[in-house]
Design a protein around this motif. Structure first.
Motif, PDB file in Angstrom:
ATOM      1  N   LEU A   1       1.306  -1.316  -0.230  1.00 30.41           N
ATOM      2  CA  LEU A   1       0.426   0.251   0.245  1.00 30.41           C
ATOM      3  C   LEU A   1       0.835   1.364  -0.159  1.00 30.41           C
ATOM      4  O   LEU A   1       0.523   2.279  -0.486  1.00 30.41           O
ATOM      5  N   SER A   2       1.462   1.242   0.771  1.00 33.39           N
ATOM      6  CA  SER A   2       2.805   2.446   0.780  1.00 33.39           C
ATOM      7  C   SER A   2       3.419   2.789  -0.373  1.00 33.39           C
ATOM      8  O   SER A   2       3.543   3.737  -0.746  1.00 33.39           O
ATOM      9  N   LEU A   3       4.151   1.697  -1.306  1.00 31.81           N
ATOM     10  CA  LEU A   3       4.029   1.637  -2.802  1.00 31.81           C
ATOM     11  C   LEU A   3       3.147   2.149  -3.423  1.00 31.81           C
ATOM     12  O   LEU A   3       3.192   2.626  -4.517  1.00 31.81           O
ATOM     13  N   LEU A   4       1.891   1.620  -3.786  1.00 36.48           N
ATOM     14  CA  LEU A   4       1.149   2.215  -4.495  1.00 36.48           C
ATOM     15  C   LEU A   4       0.401   3.742  -3.836  1.00 36.48           C
ATOM     16  O   LEU A   4       0.787   4.523  -5.359  1.00 36.48           O
ATOM     17  N   ILE A   5       0.722   4.266  -3.182  1.00 40.20           N
ATOM     18  CA  ILE A   5       1.013   5.660  -3.365  1.00 40.20           C
ATOM     19  C   ILE A   5       1.886   6.386  -3.377  1.00 40.20           C
ATOM     20  O   ILE A   5       1.502   7.618  -3.909  1.00 40.20           O
ATOM     21  N   SER A   6       2.021   5.723  -3.165  1.00 40.65           N
ATOM     22  CA  SER A   6       3.480   7.222  -3.703  1.00 40.65           C
ATOM     23  C   SER A   6       4.209   6.805  -5.103  1.00 40.65           C
ATOM     24  O   SER A   6       4.422   7.358  -5.634  1.00 40.65           O
ATOM     25  N   GLY A   7       3.698   5.476  -5.679  1.00 42.18           N
ATOM     26  CA  GLY A   7       4.017   5.254  -6.889  1.00 42.18           C
ATOM     27  C   GLY A   7       3.055   5.934  -7.682  1.00 42.18           C
ATOM     28  O   GLY A   7       3.366   6.867  -8.475  1.00 42.18           O
ATOM     29  N   GLN A   8       2.512   6.644  -7.017  1.00 40.35           N
ATOM     30  CA  GLN A   8       1.134   7.091  -7.492  1.00 40.35           C
ATOM     31  C   GLN A   8       1.374   8.363  -7.716  1.00 40.35           C
ATOM     32  O   GLN A   8       1.360   8.996  -9.102  1.00 40.35           O
ATOM     33  N   ALA A   9       1.982   8.803  -6.653  1.00 43.71           N
ATOM     34  CA  ALA A   9       2.559  10.220  -6.723  1.00 43.71           C
ATOM     35  C   ALA A   9       3.649  10.518  -7.352  1.00 43.71           C
ATOM     36  O   ALA A   9       3.214  11.638  -8.004  1.00 43.71           O
ATOM     37  N   PHE A  10       4.494   9.940  -7.435  1.00 48.49           N
ATOM     38  CA  PHE A  10       5.626   9.970  -8.487  1.00 48.49           C
ATOM     39  C   PHE A  10       5.389  10.263  -9.892  1.00 48.49           C
ATOM     40  O   PHE A  10       5.899  10.348 -11.012  1.00 48.49           O
ATOM     41  N   LEU A  11       4.301   9.145 -10.092  1.00 51.98           N
ATOM     42  CA  LEU A  11       3.416   9.366 -11.490  1.00 51.98           C
ATOM     43  C   LEU A  11       3.694  10.361 -11.977  1.00 51.98           C
ATOM     44  O   LEU A  11       3.433  10.928 -13.221  1.00 51.98           O
ATOM     45  N   HIS A  12       2.688  10.645 -10.785  1.00 49.57           N
ATOM     46  CA  HIS A  12       1.326  12.157 -11.539  1.00 49.57           C
ATOM     47  C   HIS A  12       2.746  13.000 -11.617  1.00 49.57           C
ATOM     48  O   HIS A  12       2.217  13.725 -12.201  1.00 49.57           O
ATOM     49  N   ILE A  13       3.939  13.075 -11.138  1.00 51.36           N
ATOM     50  CA  ILE A  13       4.535  14.272 -10.453  1.00 51.36           C
ATOM     51  C   ILE A  13       5.939  14.256 -11.989  1.00 51.36           C
ATOM     52  O   ILE A  13       5.842  15.220 -12.491  1.00 51.36           O
ATOM     53  N   PHE A  14       6.088  13.187 -12.230  1.00 49.89           N
ATOM     54  CA  PHE A  14       6.948  12.530 -13.687  1.00 49.89           C
ATOM     55  C   PHE A  14       5.984  13.375 -14.766  1.00 49.89           C
ATOM     56  O   PHE A  14       6.407  13.558 -15.473  1.00 49.89           O
ATOM     57  N   VAL A  15       4.858  13.567 -14.756  1.00 45.98           N
ATOM     58  CA  VAL A  15       3.748  14.067 -15.230  1.00 45.98           C
ATOM     59  C   VAL A  15       3.867  14.906 -15.647  1.00 45.98           C
ATOM     60  O   VAL A  15       4.030  16.016 -16.376  1.00 45.98           O
ATOM     61  N   ASN A  16       3.792  16.102 -14.640  1.00 44.02           N
ATOM     62  CA  ASN A  16       3.632  17.404 -14.394  1.00 44.02           C
ATOM     63  C   ASN A  16       5.071  18.092 -14.767  1.00 44.02           C
ATOM     64  O   ASN A  16       4.569  18.853 -15.377  1.00 44.02           O
ATOM     65  N   VAL A  17       6.171  17.485 -14.821  1.00 44.67           N
ATOM     66  CA  VAL A  17       7.625  18.150 -14.347  1.00 44.67           C
ATOM     67  C   VAL A  17       8.066  17.217 -16.491  1.00 44.67           C
ATOM     68  O   VAL A  17       9.065  17.424 -16.466  1.00 44.67           O
ATOM     69  N   ASP A  18       7.140  17.079 -17.163  1.00 46.62           N
ATOM     70  CA  ASP A  18       7.344  16.624 -18.448  1.00 46.62           C
ATOM     71  C   ASP A  18       8.384  15.634 -18.451  1.00 46.62           C
ATOM     72  O   ASP A  18       8.802  15.714 -19.609  1.00 46.62           O
ATOM     73  N   ILE A  19       7.840  14.399 -17.097  1.00 44.72           N
ATOM     74  CA  ILE A  19       9.258  13.484 -18.395  1.00 44.72           C
ATOM     75  C   ILE A  19       8.010  11.805 -18.337  1.00 44.72           C
ATOM     76  O   ILE A  19       6.762  11.689 -17.332  1.00 44.72           O
ATOM     77  N   GLY A  20       7.698  11.716 -19.076  1.00 44.91           N
ATOM     78  CA  GLY A  20       6.598  10.407 -19.728  1.00 44.91           C
ATOM     79  C   GLY A  20       5.284  11.640 -20.331  1.00 44.91           C
ATOM     80  O   GLY A  20       5.069  12.605 -20.171  1.00 44.91           O
ATOM     81  N   PRO A  21       4.391  10.364 -20.969  1.00 43.80           N
ATOM     82  CA  PRO A  21       3.204  10.922 -21.649  1.00 43.80           C
ATOM     83  C   PRO A  21       2.358  11.177 -20.678  1.00 43.80           C
ATOM     84  O   PRO A  21       2.464  10.892 -19.904  1.00 43.80           O
ATOM     85  N   MET A  22       0.934  11.830 -20.849  1.00 50.18           N
ATOM     86  CA  MET A  22       0.473  12.096 -19.871  1.00 50.18           C
ATOM     87  C   MET A  22      -0.220  10.093 -19.527  1.00 50.18           C
ATOM     88  O   MET A  22      -0.904   9.985 -20.347  1.00 50.18           O
ATOM     89  N   THR A  23      -0.947  10.228 -18.348  1.00 50.23           N
ATOM     90  CA  THR A  23      -1.439   9.480 -17.866  1.00 50.23           C
ATOM     91  C   THR A  23      -2.727   9.046 -16.951  1.00 50.23           C
ATOM     92  O   THR A  23      -3.824   8.604 -17.028  1.00 50.23           O
ATOM     93  N   GLY A  24      -2.906  10.565 -16.554  1.00 54.53           N
ATOM     94  CA  GLY A  24      -4.163  10.821 -15.542  1.00 54.53           C
ATOM     95  C   GLY A  24      -4.237  10.764 -14.943  1.00 54.53           C
ATOM     96  O   GLY A  24      -5.273  10.077 -13.478  1.00 54.53           O
ATOM     97  N   GLN A  25      -3.183   9.666 -14.520  1.00 53.22           N
ATOM     98  CA  GLN A  25      -3.165   9.630 -12.586  1.00 53.22           C
ATOM     99  C   GLN A  25      -3.067  11.256 -11.417  1.00 53.22           C
ATOM    100  O   GLN A  25      -2.479  11.340 -11.938  1.00 53.22           O
ATOM    101  N   THR A  26      -3.696  10.950 -10.707  1.00 52.94           N
ATOM    102  CA  THR A  26      -3.824  12.336  -9.470  1.00 52.94           C
ATOM    103  C   THR A  26      -2.946  11.890  -8.947  1.00 52.94           C
ATOM    104  O   THR A  26      -2.377  11.100  -8.142  1.00 52.94           O
TER     105      THR A  26
END
Length: 478
Positions: A390-415
């Motif tokens: 669960l810790s990996l899930l929450i933090s992993g989605q957060a980092f995925l969201h941040i990567f998209v916002n800083v232009d690392i990788g395509p848009m994902t739509g993850q909050t």
């Protein structure tokens, strides 16, 4: 009188700290939850001004969000009050069944009357339950983490029972079927790993793909990490990865060869569009300067709409600087349609600067570190895998969201978990935090009980040592 007032103040202060001390569960996780929801309330209120007007104003919006925060805290508290790990373990084994059932309705676009698949934003992602929207992939994320925690724990128990020639307390269906001669292969550990671990992961990942590529990658990736944490054979996990990549490659090949006729109703086209997309402003300038096209042509509008959100997110981060524009002064929230959900991190950086972004990063990194610490305290494999997953899930989605916002990788739509607008996603993350807090509370209580059980023995040993030292001292004096 002054003395009495001081005494009362001290009593009140002591009462407050006594109340804090009586809170069970990991206090660092409690602080993280409180901080994330506080940031969420402030950010949602500030980022939704463009939605004001009509039937809802900003007060209505923040009131609605506050209602979901309140419901989320109730969920956290109810789950946190669970006092038996067995309750969590028994319910977790239903995780795969629940995920499969919901995804089956979604993928087949079924209408069961009270529960039916809903087509929203050009994709089948939600189920409508008496008008309430259930975001299926958010349910699946938490359910699969908990299911894998149960399956890994059960697999360990089954292996230990087999080694000691005892009846296995788990995997009753496979063990019962293995008594049939032509199904005797089910006794082998490999087949139990396939049936209870690998097949559920592959099945759910494949069923998520038609509705969301990013959720498929996130769920599949977190599942693989949990299997690695559970010490499953690396060669088998590599084979699962190869199988998944091959399947996606075949689907993409069929889609391209058939010119979109095969798998045309899935998210493959959107996946390819986002991977191949060029979000640079130079494309727009090139079209404007082209004498055969010019500004305001159809292609110009298409490119503008394509780059509007990612490019505006970059502008928001750039304009944020070190300390930001402060609350309410964002300008890109009027340009980015979903800045309060898909681009929440860029909005926070614009208003609170690099320092605000670092605070967000620290909260999720702290959660990951604290989850690892809690897992070490757990004396039960299920609890360790559940907290870690669960810790990996929450933090992993957060980092995925941040990567998209800083232009690392395509848009994902993850909050951004617990911060972005997304009522149902917010509630599911509250469920995840409730489980983490409940397990941390039970782990600390077990340690405390063991310490209390050992304390009399320690005191007795200390007294015996003292008596022996007294006797030796007496002998020396004589």
């Amino acid at each position: 009188m002054a003395g009495n007032r001081k005494t009362k103040a001290e009593e009140q202060k002591g009462g407050f700290w006594n109340f804090i001390d009586r809170i069970e569960g990991d206090k660092v996780v409690w602080i993280i939850v409180f901080m994330l929801t506080l940031i969420s309330a402030l950010a949602i209120f500030s980022s939704t001004s463009q939605l004001a007007g009509g039937s809802k104003d900003r007060i209505d919006l923040i009131r609605e969000h506050a209602m979901f925060i309140a419901i989320g805290y109730v969920l956290i508290y109810l789950i946190y009050k669970i006092r038996s790990i067995k309750v969590l373990r028994v319910t977790s084994q239903l995780g795969f069944g629940i995920s499969f059932f919901l995804l089956l309705i979604l993928d087949l676009h079924l209408d069961l009357g009270f529960l039916k698949a809903a087509y929203i934003n050009h994709a089948w992602r939600t189920l409508s339950l008496f008008g309430f929207q259930i975001h299926v992939f958010e349910v699946v994320k938490v359910c699969m983490v908990m299911y894998l925690a149960w399956a890994l724990h059960s697999y360990r128990q089954d292996c230990e029972a087999r080694e000691r020639n005892r009846k296995s307390p788990t995997f009753s269906i496979a063990n019962s079927l293995s008594n049939i001669e032509w199904l005797s292969f089910l006794k082998k550990p490999l087949w139990k790993r396939i049936l209870y671990l690998y097949m559920p992961v592959l099945t759910v990942t494949a069923m998520v793909m038609p509705g969301s590529n990013s959720s498929m990658i996130l769920i599949g990736g977190i599942s693989i990490l949990i299997l690695l944490i559970g010490r499953m054979p690396f060669k088998e996990i590599a084979l699962i990865l190869a199988t998944g990549v091959t399947a996606i490659g075949i689907c993409l090949g069929l889609y391209l060869v058939s010119d979109g006729k095969i798998f045309g109703d899935t998210r493959l086209e959107e996946l390819m569009r986002r991977v191949e997309a060029d979000y640079s402003i130079e494309r727009l300038i090139e079209i404007e300067n082209d004498p055969t096209k010019g500004k305001r042509c159809e292609e110009w509008y298409e490119v503008r709409d394509q780059i509007r959100q990612p490019y505006s997110a970059r502008i928001a981060i750039h304009e944020g600087g070190l300390t930001g524009k402060l609350s309410g002064n964002s300008t890109q929230k009027y340009v980015v349609a979903h800045i309060y959900s898909d681009y929440m991190f860029s909005f926070i950086v614009e208003e609170y600067g690099l320092l605000g972004g670092i605070v967000i990063l620290m909260l999720f990194v702290s959660l990951l570190a604290r989850g690892s610490f809690i897992a070490k305290l757990c004396q039960n494999d299920f609890a360790k895998y559940a907290v870690g997953g669960l810790s990996l899930l929450i933090s992993g989605q957060a980092f995925l969201h941040i990567f998209v916002n800083v232009d690392i990788g395509p848009m994902t739509g993850q909050t951004l978990p617990m911060i972005s607008d997304g009522s149902f996603a917010f509630l599911m993350f509250c469920v995840a935090f409730g489980i983490i807090l409940s397990i941390s509370k039970m782990a600390r209580n077990q340690i405390r009980e063991q310490e209390e059980a050992v304390a009399p023995l320690y005191e007795s040993t200390k007294d015996d040592v003292q008596v022996a030292m007294d006797v030796l001292e007496q002998i020396d004096n004589e």
